[in-house]
Design a protein around this motif. Sequence first.
Motif, PDB file in Angstrom:
ATOM      1  N   ASP A 147      36.546 -38.944  20.966  1.00  0.00           N
ATOM      2  CA  ASP A 147      36.221 -40.021  20.178  1.00  0.00           C
ATOM      3  C   ASP A 147      34.330 -40.258  19.795  1.00  0.00           C
ATOM      4  O   ASP A 147      33.950 -39.928  18.561  1.00  0.00           O
ATOM      5  CB  ASP A 147      36.151 -41.410  21.507  1.00  0.00           C
ATOM      6  N   GLU A 195      40.837 -43.756  24.201  1.00  0.00           N
ATOM      7  CA  GLU A 195      39.878 -44.308  23.107  1.00  0.00           C
ATOM      8  C   GLU A 195      41.239 -43.575  22.425  1.00  0.00           C
ATOM      9  O   GLU A 195      40.947 -44.141  21.583  1.00  0.00           O
ATOM     10  CB  GLU A 195      38.458 -43.456  23.065  1.00  0.00           C
ATOM     11  N   HIS A 260      35.693 -53.542  22.715  1.00  0.00           N
ATOM     12  CA  HIS A 260      34.600 -53.058  23.093  1.00  0.00           C
ATOM     13  C   HIS A 260      33.354 -54.150  23.304  1.00  0.00           C
ATOM     14  O   HIS A 260      33.235 -54.203  24.137  1.00  0.00           O
ATOM     15  CB  HIS A 260      33.681 -52.099  22.337  1.00  0.00           C
ATOM     16  N   HIS A 276      32.265 -46.453  31.198  1.00  0.00           N
ATOM     17  CA  HIS A 276      32.798 -47.053  29.734  1.00  0.00           C
ATOM     18  C   HIS A 276      33.970 -47.093  29.624  1.00  0.00           C
ATOM     19  O   HIS A 276      34.749 -48.173  29.384  1.00  0.00           O
ATOM     20  CB  HIS A 276      31.893 -46.113  28.721  1.00  0.00           C
ATOM     21  N   VAL A 280      36.654 -50.254  28.920  1.00  0.00           N
ATOM     22  CA  VAL A 280      36.719 -50.418  27.564  1.00  0.00           C
ATOM     23  C   VAL A 280      38.743 -50.712  28.119  1.00  0.00           C
ATOM     24  O   VAL A 280      39.442 -50.978  26.770  1.00  0.00           O
ATOM     25  CB  VAL A 280      36.982 -48.726  26.719  1.00  0.00           C
TER      26      VAL A 280
HETATM   27 ZN   LIG Z   1      34.322 -46.485  22.928  1.00  0.00          ZN
END
Ligand SMILES: [Zn+2]
Length: 395
Positions: A147, A195, A260, A276, A280
Amino acid sequence: MEERNFKITLEYEHRIRFTRDVFAEGNRMLARLLQTNGHAKVLVFLEQAVAAEFPQLESQIHEYFESTPGLQLKRVVVAPGAEECKRDEAVLHSVWDAVNEEKIDRHSYVFAIGGGAFLDVIGFGAATAHRGIRLVRFPTTTLSQDDSGVGVKNGINAFGKKNWLGSFTVPYAVVNDFAFLHSQPAGIRRDGLVEAVKVALVRDGAFFEWLEDNAGLLKKLKPHALEEAVERSAILHAEHIAFGGDPYELGSSRPLDFGHWAAHKLEQLTGFALSHAQAVSVGIALDSIYSWKTGRLQREDAQRILKILSELDLPLYHEGLEIEKEDGNLAVFDGLEEFREHLGGELTVLLLKGVGEGEDVHFMDTCLLKHCIGLMKAYANEKSESLRAQLFLTD
Ligand SMILES: [Zn+2]
Ligand SMILES: NC(=O)c1ccc[n+]([C@@H]2O[C@H](COP(=O)([O-])OP(=O)(O)OC[C@H]3O[C@@H](n4cnc5c(N)ncnc54)[C@H](O)[C@@H]3O)[C@@H](O)[C@H]2O)c1
């Protein structure tokens, strides 16, 4: 009095490469990739954690440059990475210092080798020194390879907010070296697949089915499955940036940021204890249930999404979702306004109409979101698949 507009068109080449052991003797991919005019200087920034996992890497880099005419290695700077480096400006200053001291110019290169956080900081330093030095990113985590590494953004955190300072800059190239993937701790290696799930949901239903079919292999981190997932996800991200019509996010729509708005807020509410990737996952779960509850997404598809996240050992819920503010509202809902503010213009959140198909909406019903959070909590606490299905049927 004249009023004149001039159209300025710039064209960029977004070079994405996949390889293994990029600095090994005999791997000439980099030498082919870089334009040198016979004497290009290179400044290498290597994340400490990666240097520790690959103790030979630094000397391999030196040997690579010694055997590559036209490239002049000026320095290898080993610096700390992870989210901390986006909060503390020391690493950013080390980029500016080294660029200045080594007289790096805009025909030189900065290499950044590290996880997504490290790439964001080095990328911001490179983009701002001399108004932009060519950057070659070498992402070393699943998330940064599938990503962020192939993206065109960089940044550091400021005012307690993620990526508040930063720029949109197309890197000179992105080199995804699969050898880096396999030294990450298992959790981080797997979590980054979130992701890939995300980009499949918003762009490619067939890839989502592939992820479902290969969930068992991915959970076990079988290298060939992991590498295929990373490569397909990276290409889908790059295609979106190149062909999506808004590479620098000038409009209000951010399809690659599905899930997000809540994720960024949860990272902040947990003091970044929640990564993160994990945030997510929770954000995707929430917006998928909300997509179902607002009549866009089929119930069965919402269940498929929660099921694959669960199969990949990704979280479906986090108690940060239920943090209340003094006024009784949930703190996570402030994430909607912060998401809007980050881009400007009207609030635009991508929801799902189907697996592989998104739809922009401009309003989120916080009462309904609260209900979805309750359902997520019940679902996450229930381990039996049949009872989980029952929860969805009766809600
Ligand atoms: Zn992200
Ligand atoms: N610029 C963008 O468009 C964009 C997009 C999405 C996410 N991001 C940012 O990316 C960051 C997250 O990136 P991440 O998930 O790569 O996390 P990370 O950079 O924090 O790395 C995770 C951990 O793995 C370590 N590590 C890195 N490579 C390793 C390796 N090969 N072997 C062993 N350990 C290794 C790091 O030191 C760190 O402790 C966040 O700051 C997020 O905001 C940026």
